[in-house]
Design an enzyme around this catalytic site. Structure first.
Site, short mmCIF file in Angstrom:
data_model
loop_
_atom_site.label_atom_id
_atom_site.label_comp_id
_atom_site.label_asym_id
_atom_site.label_seq_id
_atom_site.Cartn_x
_atom_site.Cartn_y
_atom_site.Cartn_z
N ASP A 124 -6.59 -4.49 -2.12
CA ASP A 124 -6.91 -3.96 -0.79
C ASP A 124 -8.42 -4.00 -0.55
O ASP A 124 -9.00 -3.05 -0.01
CB ASP A 124 -6.38 -2.54 -0.63
CG ASP A 124 -6.34 -2.10 0.83
OD1 ASP A 124 -6.32 -2.98 1.71
OD2 ASP A 124 -6.34 -0.89 1.09
N HIS A 143 0.82 -1.22 0.00
CA HIS A 143 0.00 0.00 0.00
C HIS A 143 0.85 1.27 0.00
O HIS A 143 0.57 2.22 0.74
CB HIS A 143 -0.94 0.04 1.21
CG HIS A 143 -1.77 -1.19 1.41
ND1 HIS A 143 -1.87 -2.19 0.48
CD2 HIS A 143 -2.54 -1.57 2.46
CE1 HIS A 143 -2.66 -3.14 0.94
NE2 HIS A 143 -3.09 -2.79 2.13
N HIS A 145 -16.86 -3.34 3.31
CA HIS A 145 -17.77 -2.77 4.30
C HIS A 145 -19.10 -2.42 3.62
O HIS A 145 -19.14 -2.05 2.45
CB HIS A 145 -17.17 -1.52 4.93
CG HIS A 145 -15.85 -1.74 5.59
ND1 HIS A 145 -15.71 -2.55 6.70
CD2 HIS A 145 -14.60 -1.30 5.29
CE1 HIS A 145 -14.44 -2.56 7.08
NE2 HIS A 145 -13.75 -1.82 6.23
#
Length: 230
Positions: free
Chosen positions: A96, A25, A100
């Site tokens: 990644d 990341h 949610h």
């Protein structure tokens, strides 16, 4: 800056231990400059989200839907990531993926969770970038297929070659499609790229020689197996 200090410390520890390290990341121009000079000890990952979105526009438009860690940064950092893709500093791309729900993301900051969906949009986004001339098809295959398999020493993965698993994605490089929330698998059912028109689209997925997706429709029963590593 915190990200740069963390990466500097990580590289220092890796050199002291004389062990290679994979840095996930990576999002800043400063980190990429440091890692460009550290290819002897470090491999590097960035994400399509950080290669596509930029602050402050994404936060103004998406609110907490754009919230992730590390954060989406200003355009100068995004351009630095693309330079790192071009010069070989970036080893792999990662989704990644953080599925949610919209209800969770709708909570006011800081109660809203960080992360966004990414696994389904990863290839369409990168094919669109390829069609816009930001990288070659060969480099895209390297970032998404060949290098991940080599980096983790996955058995039978990463290339089209006799003796390896026939895991393939067939793409239509010219197909234009609009990414929509309704296309994203449930239960999350949303994407920060809702309404974005892209050129280049996966039309079929083959797992060990079995067609498991064609034209957006799943077929057969799940046949996935754990990946093996040397």
């Amino acid at each position: 800056m915190t990200a740069l200090r963390a990466t500097q410390r990580l590289l220092k520890l890796a050199r002291e231990a004389r062990r290679p390290v994979h840095v996930l990341h990576v999002t800043t121009a400063e980190e990429m400059e440091l890692l460009k000079a550290s290819k002897d000890i470090a491999t590097v990952e960035t994400t399509p989200q950080h290669l596509t979105l930029a602050a402050p526009e994404c936060y103004e438009r998406l609110g907490t839907l754009a919230q992730m860690n590390p954060p989406i940064r200003e355009a100068r950092h995004r351009e630095a990531l693309w330079r790192a893709v071009a010069d070989g500093t970036v080893t792999v791309l990662g989704s990644d993926h953080a599925p949610h729900t919209l209800e969770e993301k709708a909570k006011p900051y800081p109660d809203s969770p960080s992360g966004m969906t990414g696994v389904q949009t990863m290839l369409p986004l990168m094919l669109d970038h390829m069609n816009q001339g930001r990288l070659s098809l060969e480099r895209l295959v390297e970032l998404l297929c060949r290098n991940p398999a080599r980096l983790y020493d996955a058995v039978g993965k990463g290339e089209i070659r006799s003796g390896l698993d026939a895991d393939l994605t067939i793409v239509d490089l010219k197909r234009e499609q609009t990414i929509t929330n309704s296309w994203i698998a449930r239960p999350c059912g949303w994407t920060p790229f809702d309404g974005m028109k892209v050129r280049g689209w996966p039309v079929a997925t083959i797992v060990r020689g079995n067609v498991v997706m064609r034209d957006g429709q799943l077929s057969g029963s799940p046949i996935g197996r754990p990946v093996r590593f040397n």
